[in-house]
Design a protein around this motif. Structure first.
Motif, PDB file in Angstrom:
ATOM      1  N   GLU A   1       0.603  -1.425  -0.134  1.00 40.65           N
ATOM      2  CA  GLU A   1       0.039  -0.507  -0.174  1.00 40.65           C
ATOM      3  C   GLU A   1       1.015   0.692  -0.122  1.00 40.65           C
ATOM      4  O   GLU A   1       1.647   1.115   0.715  1.00 40.65           O
TER       5      GLU A   1
ATOM      6  N   ASP B   1      -9.894   5.680   0.207  1.00 38.85           N
ATOM      7  CA  ASP B   1      -9.567   4.263   0.685  1.00 38.85           C
ATOM      8  C   ASP B   1     -10.803   3.530   0.278  1.00 38.85           C
ATOM      9  O   ASP B   1     -11.064   2.321   0.075  1.00 38.85           O
ATOM     10  N   GLY B   2     -12.118   4.341  -0.388  1.00 39.19           N
ATOM     11  CA  GLY B   2     -13.418   3.725  -0.273  1.00 39.19           C
ATOM     12  C   GLY B   2     -13.002   3.255  -2.288  1.00 39.19           C
ATOM     13  O   GLY B   2     -13.733   2.167  -2.467  1.00 39.19           O
ATOM     14  N   SER B   3     -12.307   4.176  -2.970  1.00 38.42           N
ATOM     15  CA  SER B   3     -12.300   3.776  -4.464  1.00 38.42           C
ATOM     16  C   SER B   3     -11.131   2.880  -4.846  1.00 38.42           C
ATOM     17  O   SER B   3     -11.046   2.106  -5.215  1.00 38.42           O
ATOM     18  N   ILE B   4      -9.945   3.534  -4.236  1.00 40.33           N
ATOM     19  CA  ILE B   4      -8.494   1.921  -4.469  1.00 40.33           C
ATOM     20  C   ILE B   4      -8.096   1.898  -3.482  1.00 40.33           C
ATOM     21  O   ILE B   4      -6.682   1.241  -3.307  1.00 40.33           O
TER      22      ILE B   4
ATOM     23  N   GLU C   1      -8.205  -0.501   0.770  1.00 44.19           N
ATOM     24  CA  GLU C   1      -7.451  -1.844   0.901  1.00 44.19           C
ATOM     25  C   GLU C   1      -8.843  -2.762   1.189  1.00 44.19           C
ATOM     26  O   GLU C   1      -9.720  -1.670   1.051  1.00 44.19           O
TER      27      GLU C   1
ATOM     28  N   SER D   1     -10.736  -2.791  -2.267  1.00 48.44           N
ATOM     29  CA  SER D   1     -11.327  -2.409  -2.920  1.00 48.44           C
ATOM     30  C   SER D   1     -11.354  -3.047  -4.223  1.00 48.44           C
ATOM     31  O   SER D   1     -10.158  -4.414  -4.721  1.00 48.44           O
ATOM     32  N   MET D   2     -12.018  -2.597  -4.903  1.00 46.75           N
ATOM     33  CA  MET D   2     -11.855  -3.667  -6.426  1.00 46.75           C
ATOM     34  C   MET D   2     -10.822  -3.522  -6.983  1.00 46.75           C
ATOM     35  O   MET D   2      -9.503  -4.358  -7.821  1.00 46.75           O
TER      36      MET D   2
ATOM     37  N   HIS E   1      -7.544  -2.564  -5.374  1.00 44.85           N
ATOM     38  CA  HIS E   1      -7.357  -3.871  -4.420  1.00 44.85           C
ATOM     39  C   HIS E   1      -6.886  -5.461  -5.074  1.00 44.85           C
ATOM     40  O   HIS E   1      -5.728  -6.279  -5.301  1.00 44.85           O
ATOM     41  N   ASP E   2      -8.333  -5.756  -5.345  1.00 41.67           N
ATOM     42  CA  ASP E   2      -8.608  -7.221  -5.900  1.00 41.67           C
ATOM     43  C   ASP E   2      -7.514  -7.480  -6.972  1.00 41.67           C
ATOM     44  O   ASP E   2      -7.422  -8.613  -7.522  1.00 41.67           O
TER      45      ASP E   2
ATOM     46  N   ASP F   1      -2.375  -1.316  -3.188  1.00 41.74           N
ATOM     47  CA  ASP F   1      -3.755  -0.395  -3.311  1.00 41.74           C
ATOM     48  C   ASP F   1      -2.789   1.137  -3.099  1.00 41.74           C
ATOM     49  O   ASP F   1      -2.209   0.687  -2.292  1.00 41.74           O
TER      50      ASP F   1
ATOM     51  N   GLN G   1      -4.348   4.270   0.218  1.00 44.37           N
ATOM     52  CA  GLN G   1      -4.340   4.115   1.493  1.00 44.37           C
ATOM     53  C   GLN G   1      -4.310   5.721   1.954  1.00 44.37           C
ATOM     54  O   GLN G   1      -3.681   6.231   1.706  1.00 44.37           O
TER      55      GLN G   1
END
Length: 175
Positions: free
Chosen positions: A47, A65-68, A70, A72-73, A75-76, A81, A83
């Motif tokens: 991160e 945090d919400g977009s990219i 841990e 998140s899509m 990160h997956d 990612d 933070q």
């Protein structure tokens, strides 16, 4: 995190926020000062801790945090990612802003990551004092990329630091 991954995370964070400048305050700030292979202890993080100057309330940090962040899509998909943090997340030596190192490559596509200078980063990580921070700090000292006298000077300029923490970090510097 490899350099290309760092560039991608910076580029993505800039795009999500619609900004061209970010502040990197975590271990991945080493990319601003070091080229070539990083010590394993510096490269193992998946991160990038990014902040936007002036985001005191953390609204933009929450957006990262919400977009990219841990889980998140992003990160997956990529396995790393960004933070979102605020500037006050890290305990930093006085004058750190004047020593920021710009990281701006073709891979960041116009987004500049202002990275902590290595000695400021080292002090911040040492003050945090987690085991992973200790390993990170040890690796930079062993590699000879930070100078003990500068570390001591910077540690002395961290305001309102608990004397026990200061003593512990000073021992790391002189070990």
């Amino acid at each position: 995190m490899m350099r290309e991954q760092f560039e991608h995370a910076i580029r993505a964070a800039g795009a999500v926020l619609g900004v061209t400048e970010l502040l990197v305050i975590g271990s991945q700030a080493v990319h601003g000062s070091m080229t070539g292979p990083l010590p394993i202890e510096a490269a193992r993080s998946v991160e990038v801790d990014v902040a936007v100057r002036g985001d005191v309330e953390g609204r933009l940090a929450d957006l990262i945090d919400g977009s990219i962040g841990e889980a998140s899509m992003f990160h997956d998909t990529f396995g790393y990612d960004a933070q979102g943090v605020v500037e006050s997340t890290a305990r930093l030596p006085d004058g750190w802003q004047a020593r920021l190192v710009p990281f701006d490559t073709p891979g960041t596509r116009g987004v500049t990551a202002w990275c902590l200078e290595l000695h400021d980063l080292w002090v911040s990580k040492a003050v945090a004092g987690r085991e992973k921070d200790r390993e990170f700090c040890r690796a930079l000292v062993q590699r000879g990329v930070v100078m003990p006298d500068v570390l001591t000077e910077r540690l002395d300029s961290v305001l309102a630091l608990d004397p026990r923490v200061r003593s512990t970090v000073l021992a790391w510097i002189t070990a």
